[in-house]
Design a protein around this motif. Structure first.
Motif, short mmCIF file in Angstrom:
data_model
loop_
_atom_site.label_atom_id
_atom_site.label_comp_id
_atom_site.label_asym_id
_atom_site.label_seq_id
_atom_site.Cartn_x
_atom_site.Cartn_y
_atom_site.Cartn_z
N CYS A 342 0.81 -1.30 0.22
CA CYS A 342 -0.04 0.03 -0.01
C CYS A 342 0.24 1.14 -0.12
O CYS A 342 0.97 2.77 -1.23
N THR A 343 1.97 1.33 0.65
CA THR A 343 3.36 2.19 0.54
C THR A 343 3.39 2.84 -0.69
O THR A 343 3.98 4.05 -0.96
N TYR A 344 4.00 1.39 -1.52
CA TYR A 344 4.42 2.27 -2.52
C TYR A 344 3.50 2.17 -3.35
O TYR A 344 3.79 3.49 -4.76
N ALA A 345 2.17 1.36 -3.51
CA ALA A 345 1.28 2.27 -4.47
C ALA A 345 0.71 3.90 -4.25
O ALA A 345 0.56 4.70 -4.89
N SER A 346 0.84 4.35 -2.60
CA SER A 346 1.05 5.32 -2.66
C SER A 346 1.73 6.69 -2.85
O SER A 346 1.35 8.18 -3.57
N SER A 347 2.93 6.23 -2.87
CA SER A 347 4.21 7.25 -3.56
C SER A 347 3.42 7.51 -5.23
O SER A 347 4.12 8.95 -4.99
N TYR A 348 2.59 7.08 -5.54
CA TYR A 348 2.31 7.77 -6.80
C TYR A 348 1.74 9.12 -7.33
O TYR A 348 1.95 10.08 -7.41
N TRP A 349 1.19 9.21 -5.64
CA TRP A 349 0.55 10.63 -5.58
C TRP A 349 0.82 11.04 -4.69
O TRP A 349 0.79 12.59 -4.83
N LEU A 350 2.39 10.80 -3.58
CA LEU A 350 3.17 11.37 -2.32
C LEU A 350 3.90 12.36 -3.95
O LEU A 350 4.49 13.31 -2.83
N PHE A 351 4.18 11.68 -4.33
CA PHE A 351 5.25 12.21 -5.30
C PHE A 351 5.18 13.18 -6.73
O PHE A 351 5.68 14.29 -7.08
N ALA A 352 3.85 13.21 -6.46
CA ALA A 352 3.31 13.98 -7.40
C ALA A 352 3.38 15.41 -7.51
O ALA A 352 4.49 15.94 -7.83
N GLY A 353 3.64 16.43 -6.29
CA GLY A 353 4.10 17.46 -5.56
C GLY A 353 5.38 17.41 -5.49
O GLY A 353 5.20 19.35 -5.49
N SER A 355 6.87 17.57 -3.25
CA SER A 355 6.74 18.09 -2.14
C SER A 355 8.03 17.21 -1.00
O SER A 355 7.53 15.95 -1.08
N TYR A 356 8.52 18.20 0.29
CA TYR A 356 9.35 17.28 0.33
C TYR A 356 8.63 16.49 1.89
O TYR A 356 8.90 15.75 3.02
N PRO A 357 7.70 17.39 2.87
CA PRO A 357 7.03 17.06 3.40
C PRO A 357 6.49 15.59 3.07
O PRO A 357 6.16 14.86 4.35
N LEU A 358 5.89 15.55 2.44
CA LEU A 358 5.44 14.38 2.24
C LEU A 358 6.13 12.68 1.28
O LEU A 358 5.94 11.93 1.74
N LEU A 359 7.40 13.55 1.01
CA LEU A 359 8.41 12.43 0.81
C LEU A 359 8.73 12.00 2.16
O LEU A 359 9.26 10.85 2.37
N ILE A 360 8.41 13.02 3.36
CA ILE A 360 9.26 12.32 4.28
C ILE A 360 8.12 11.90 4.79
O ILE A 360 8.08 10.57 5.47
#
Length: 497
Positions: A342-353, A355-360
């Motif tokens: 699930c975490t890997y799948a979330s990267s598609y949206w978390l990486f989109a912006g 954003s370093y806070p989302l990367l954290i």
């Protein structure tokens, strides 16, 4: 239950010393993750060639693993069964890593293929000689069900700390101002640290002596054959047969293999995503004002990601150890595997912006779920080796870790071959280019994010058939202890007669 199982005699200090092995190995191992970026982006070599070399040499490395496991199970020396291999292997491991990062620029395609193949073979021998005997010590040092998870957790702490150190390679190259020289110098530094850690382990961790049963079994098998080579070949295949006929081994491997297949389908893309999506440095006003001096390495996305994931993982280990007191290992592993998917799948949206806070946030999620996904398979494999000893009357700890590593490296090799092909022919990565087209970034995000989710859900099916429980392991360990006590008493009586 007749009797109670003997608990691990390792103190916290001894377990910390044992974790030096993973601490040392993780440094050059993390630097090695950057090899594909280093060779394609900075030296301009084709990803397909590099992927092919890594596929072939990793396959060769995989074949070495059960042989190494068998040899370390049956080696007799005054320095122990495992420790001599670890001490020598660490030097070869270091030589291979350093040699790969000193690949000369401008080689022809056959030239770079030959050079990298040779260095990878040296690396493979060193890696096998250290990792297989090292892991085989786990069921020997920790006898009890919970003690094994505790020991593996210490190993994971070492991994996390070593990974943090290795992850600083990009920050070092930025400070150095020369990418090629920076990678080369850091490969030397991390390799030296690794050799020192392994040698400290060899010097200060006491390897358990070979049991009477194992000595008798080795003597019996030698007596059955006049030809030593034939005896060892037959013994090797017999030990491999024990591993692959064990249904718990098959179920655990299939579960881990299935979820890892999805992870490996995109794993190596993350080093490129952190480089090409987030950029080499974070130059926002906040970073320029506050991330200066000692904090300046955190402006590098790779170092930021590694540090947060590693630091977060270290802090989260106590939770998973606490949970393991009440929940079976199989359930903890299941939670970890599904969480990783699930975490890997979330990267598609978390990486989109970008954003370093989302990367954290993404790094913290990975840290949380990778804890059980990393520690419980190794702990469960120790249980499986003990179960097999109880069932067949012969200890083959090294072989079980060797057979597991054989299969693991084969699908790692397939993942490397796929990555090299996908990078050139599906993603269309432009080698040597500082900036990649938007469609290239999108394809990498897709291939990184979603395969792991589907395969992690399939892995759940295999784990439902794994029922080597806490209660069953307690009965098995107690039965083995009683059998050994009876044999020791019989041997003493015979001696008096």
């Amino acid at each position: 239950m007749a009797g109670s199982p003997r608990r691990s005699t390792l103190s916290a200090w001894q377990q910390a010393l044992f974790s030096l092995g993973t601490l040392g190995a993780a440094g050059p191992g993390t630097v090695y993750v950057q090899l594909q970026v280093y060779l394609t982006k900075y030296l301009g070599y084709d990803a397909t060639i590099i992927g092919t070399v890594r596929f072939l040499t990793t396959s060769f490395d995989a074949v070495l693993d059960p042989v190494m496991g068998y040899l370390s199970d049956r080696t007799e020396s005054r320095f122990g069964r495992r420790m001599p291999y670890i001490a020598i292997g660490a030097v070869l491991y270091a030589a291979g890593v350093i040699g790969m990062f000193y690949t000369p620029a401008g080689l022809s395609r056959p030239g770079v293929f030959a050079y990298l193949t040779f260095m990878h073979v040296v690396y493979s021998f060193g890696l096998t000689m250290t990792v297989i005997p090292y892991n085989a010590l786990i069921p020997e040092l920790a006898k009890e069900y919970r003690a094994r998870t505790t020991l593996v957790s210490w190993m994971q702490v070492g991994t996390y700390l070593g990974t943090t150190f290795g992850g600083s390679v990009r920050a070092y190259t930025t400070w150095r101002g020369d990418e090629v020289s920076g990678f080369q110098e850091f490969a030397i530094l991390s390799s030296i640290v690794m050799v020192v850690c392994y040698w400290l382990l060899v010097l200060f961790v006491k390897e358990p002596p070979v049991s009477r049963e194992q000595r008798d079994a080795m003597a019996r098998h030698r007596a059955e054959h006049r030809n030593v080579i034939a005896a060892h070949i037959k013994g090797l295949f017999r030990a491999i047969g024990y591993a692959f006929r064990n249904r718990y081994f098959r179920m655990l491997f299939l579960a881990v293999f299935t979820y890892q297949a999805g992870v490996l389908a995109g794993l190596w893309f993350y080093t490129f995503l952190l480089e090409d999506l987030f950029g080499k440095t974070w130059n926002t006003p906040f970073a320029q004002q506050y991330m200066v001096g000692p904090l300046s390495p955190f402006r590098d996305a790779f170092f930021l990601y590694i540090t947060v994931a590693v630091g977060g993982g270290t802090l989260m280990l106590p939770f998973w150890n606490w949970l393991g007191k009440f929940v079976e290992k199989r359930i903890c592993l299941l939670l970890g595997i599904v969480g990783v998917g699930c975490t890997y799948a979330s990267s598609y949206w978390l990486f989109a912006g970008q954003s370093y806070p989302l990367l954290i946030l993404y790094a913290l999620l990975q840290a949380f779920f990778y804890c059980p996904a990393n520690i419980y398979p190794i702990s469960m494999l120790a249980d499986i080796a003990t179960h097999d000893e109880w069932k067949n009357g012969e200890a083959n700890e090294g072989m079980f870790y060797g057979a597991n590593s054989l299969l693991t490296k084969l699908y790692n090799a397939a993942g490397l071959l796929w990555f090299g092909f996908a990078q050139d022919h599906i993603v269309g990565y432009v080698n040597g280019a500082v900036d990649q087209p938007e469609e290239v970034i999108t394809r990498m995000r897709l291939l990184y994010a979603f395969p792991a989710l589907g395969t992690s859900l399939i892995a759940v099916v295999f784990l439902t058939r794994y029922d080597l429980s806490r209660q069953k392991m307690g009965e098995i360990v107690a039965a083995l202890e009683n059998t050994r006590a009876m044999r020791s008493q019989t041997s003493t009586t015979d001696g008096l007669d």
